[in-house]
Scaffold this active site. Sequence first.
Site, PDB file in Angstrom:
ATOM      1  N   ASP A  50      -2.324  -1.915  12.277  1.00 48.45           N
ATOM      2  CA  ASP A  50      -3.342  -2.040  11.225  1.00 48.45           C
ATOM      3  C   ASP A  50      -4.289  -3.168  11.654  1.00 48.45           C
ATOM      4  O   ASP A  50      -4.001  -3.907  12.613  1.00 48.45           O
ATOM      5  CB  ASP A  50      -2.653  -2.353   9.877  1.00 48.45           C
ATOM      6  CG  ASP A  50      -3.616  -2.362   8.699  1.00 48.45           C
ATOM      7  OD1 ASP A  50      -4.755  -1.864   8.832  1.00 48.45           O
ATOM      8  OD2 ASP A  50      -3.237  -2.899   7.625  1.00 48.45           O
ATOM      9  N   ARG A  83      -2.847  11.849   2.795  1.00 50.54           N
ATOM     10  CA  ARG A  83      -3.028  11.053   1.567  1.00 50.54           C
ATOM     11  C   ARG A  83      -3.234  11.987   0.380  1.00 50.54           C
ATOM     12  O   ARG A  83      -2.674  11.791  -0.698  1.00 50.54           O
ATOM     13  CB  ARG A  83      -4.255  10.126   1.700  1.00 50.54           C
ATOM     14  CG  ARG A  83      -4.142   9.015   2.737  1.00 50.54           C
ATOM     15  CD  ARG A  83      -3.136   7.963   2.310  1.00 50.54           C
ATOM     16  NE  ARG A  83      -3.457   7.347   1.039  1.00 50.54           N
ATOM     17  CZ  ARG A  83      -4.285   6.315   0.859  1.00 50.54           C
ATOM     18  NH1 ARG A  83      -4.871   5.757   1.905  1.00 50.54           N
ATOM     19  NH2 ARG A  83      -4.504   5.809  -0.336  1.00 50.54           N
ATOM     20  N   CYS A 103      -3.437   3.233   9.442  1.00 55.09           N
ATOM     21  CA  CYS A 103      -3.856   3.661   8.103  1.00 55.09           C
ATOM     22  C   CYS A 103      -5.353   3.899   8.008  1.00 55.09           C
ATOM     23  O   CYS A 103      -5.816   4.607   7.114  1.00 55.09           O
ATOM     24  CB  CYS A 103      -3.421   2.613   7.079  1.00 55.09           C
ATOM     25  SG  CYS A 103      -4.068   0.966   7.426  1.00 55.09           S
ATOM     26  N   GLN A 113      -0.394   4.931   0.847  1.00 58.93           N
ATOM     27  CA  GLN A 113      -0.596   5.149   2.275  1.00 58.93           C
ATOM     28  C   GLN A 113       0.729   5.497   2.948  1.00 58.93           C
ATOM     29  O   GLN A 113       0.818   6.446   3.743  1.00 58.93           O
ATOM     30  CB  GLN A 113      -1.175   3.877   2.908  1.00 58.93           C
ATOM     31  CG  GLN A 113      -1.319   3.963   4.414  1.00 58.93           C
ATOM     32  CD  GLN A 113      -2.351   4.982   4.847  1.00 58.93           C
ATOM     33  OE1 GLN A 113      -3.475   4.951   4.354  1.00 58.93           O
ATOM     34  NE2 GLN A 113      -2.008   5.888   5.759  1.00 58.93           N
ATOM     35  N   HIS A 173       0.866  -1.183   0.000  1.00 56.60           N
ATOM     36  CA  HIS A 173       0.000   0.000   0.000  1.00 56.60           C
ATOM     37  C   HIS A 173       0.906   1.238   0.000  1.00 56.60           C
ATOM     38  O   HIS A 173       0.977   1.980   0.984  1.00 56.60           O
ATOM     39  CB  HIS A 173      -0.924  -0.040   1.217  1.00 56.60           C
ATOM     40  CG  HIS A 173      -2.107   0.873   1.111  1.00 56.60           C
ATOM     41  ND1 HIS A 173      -2.388   1.633  -0.020  1.00 56.60           N
ATOM     42  CD2 HIS A 173      -3.102   1.167   2.014  1.00 56.60           C
ATOM     43  CE1 HIS A 173      -3.488   2.324   0.193  1.00 56.60           C
ATOM     44  NE2 HIS A 173      -3.939   2.069   1.403  1.00 56.60           N
TER      45      HIS A 173
HETATM   46  N1  NVA Z   1      -4.314  -4.022   5.584  1.00 60.49           N
HETATM   47  C1  NVA Z   1      -5.568  -3.369   5.271  1.00 60.49           C
HETATM   48  C2  NVA Z   1      -5.305  -1.967   4.832  1.00 60.49           C
HETATM   49  C3  NVA Z   1      -6.542  -1.161   4.517  1.00 60.49           C
HETATM   50  C4  NVA Z   1      -6.235   0.241   4.100  1.00 60.49           C
HETATM   51  C5  NVA Z   1      -6.278  -4.158   4.182  1.00 60.49           C
HETATM   52  O1  NVA Z   1      -5.622  -4.592   3.240  1.00 60.49           O
HETATM   53  O2  NVA Z   1      -7.492  -4.351   4.298  1.00 60.49           O
HETATM   54  N1   CP Z   2      -6.190   3.713   4.359  1.00 58.06           N
HETATM   55  C1   CP Z   2      -6.923   3.407   3.265  1.00 58.06           C
HETATM   56  O1   CP Z   2      -6.398   3.064   2.205  1.00 58.06           O
HETATM   57  O2   CP Z   2      -8.256   3.523   3.440  1.00 58.06           O
HETATM   58  P1   CP Z   2      -9.376   3.014   2.416  1.00 58.06           P
HETATM   59  O3   CP Z   2      -9.274   1.528   2.359  1.00 58.06           O
HETATM   60  O4   CP Z   2     -10.675   3.492   3.016  1.00 58.06           O
HETATM   61  O5   CP Z   2      -9.119   3.627   1.084  1.00 58.06           O
END
Ligand code: NVA
Ligand code: CP
Length: 308
Positions: free
Chosen positions: A227, A294, A266, A138, A135
Amino acid sequence: MIAPVISLRGRDFIDVADLEPGDLRRLLDLARDIKGGRWTERPLQGKHVAMLFQRPSHRTRVSFEVGIARLGGTTTTLSGQDVQLGFRESVADAARVLDRYVDGVVARLRSHADLLLLARSSDKPVINALTDRSHPCQVLADLMTLEEVHGDLAAQRVVYIGDGNNIANSLIEASVLAGFALTVITPPGYDPDAGVVERARSINSGSHHVTLTNQVDVNRATAIYTDVWASMGQEDERAARQKVFAPYQVNQHLMDIAPEAVFMHCLPAHRGEEVTDEVIDGPRSVVFQQAENRLYAQMALMAGLFGA
Ligand code: NVA
Ligand code: CP
C-alpha cells in the site's frame, strides 16, 4: 445452490473481526454468486443509505453507490465539508439526525474513534468505509480475490510489505478469521496497531499465524501485498517516508523470489514508490480484480446488513 444472504441485520460492520468465520464464508459465497449473475435480488428496494466521506475516495464511493443501486436502494453522499463532523455539529448529534432519515450509513472518517462514536450513536447499521485504523471492506474484496486466484484461503501465505497502516491491520484480522498465514514486513517504527496484533495473537491457534518483521523475506508467498507509504492525512510525511521505505519497494526482483505470488494493492498506488510499473502492470498483478470485487463483496455485505 445459490448462497443465502448472511444474517447481519441490525449490526454494524466496523472491522473484519466483527465477523464470525461462518459469516465470512456466507458473505464470500454470496459475493461470488452476485458476480456470477446467479443472485439478482433487490433487498434494498425502498431503502436509503447515507454515505459520508471525510476523505477523498474513488473505488469506495463508486462501488458503494453502484452496489446500492443494483440492490434497489438509493443514496445521499455527503462530503466532510457538508457535515463538518465535530465542528459544525458533534458526531453523536449528526448520527442521531441521520438515523431519522436513512436505513444505513457508510462512513469514511478520519478517526476510528469518531467512527465508533457514530456507530454507537446510531440505531441504524454503520459500515466502515476506511478510517486511520482499518479498511475492512477493502479486505473483504481482497479475500474474495485471493480465493479466486489461489482457492482455499487457509492454505495461503500472504506477505504484506510497507506501512503498518489500516490495510495491514485489517489483513491481520482477516488472517485470524480466514486462517491464512500472514507476514507483515514494515520498517522499524512503522508497525501495525499493537491492539490489533495482540488480539490476533491471543486467538492464534496452530492453524494460522501472524508474523511481524523488519526483514524483507517473501519466500513461499502466495500473495505480496503493498500500500502507499504515506496514507491520506500523512501527505506531509511523504518525502521523509520515501527514504525510510525505499528498501521495502515491491519490484520485479522481489516478485522473482516468490514465483507463485500474485501482486496485490488496494489502490490508489504511487507508482515508482511502493511498487514499480513493471510489477503493477505485470501478469501477476490482480489489483483491478481486487477493485472490481469491492462491488460484489460490499453488495453481499449490504444485503445482509441493510437488506429487507
Ligand atoms: N492506506 C491508504 C488506503 C487507501 C485506500 C490510506 O489510508 O490512504
Ligand atoms: N481502495 C480504496 O478504498 O480506494 P478509494 O480510496 O479510492 O476509495
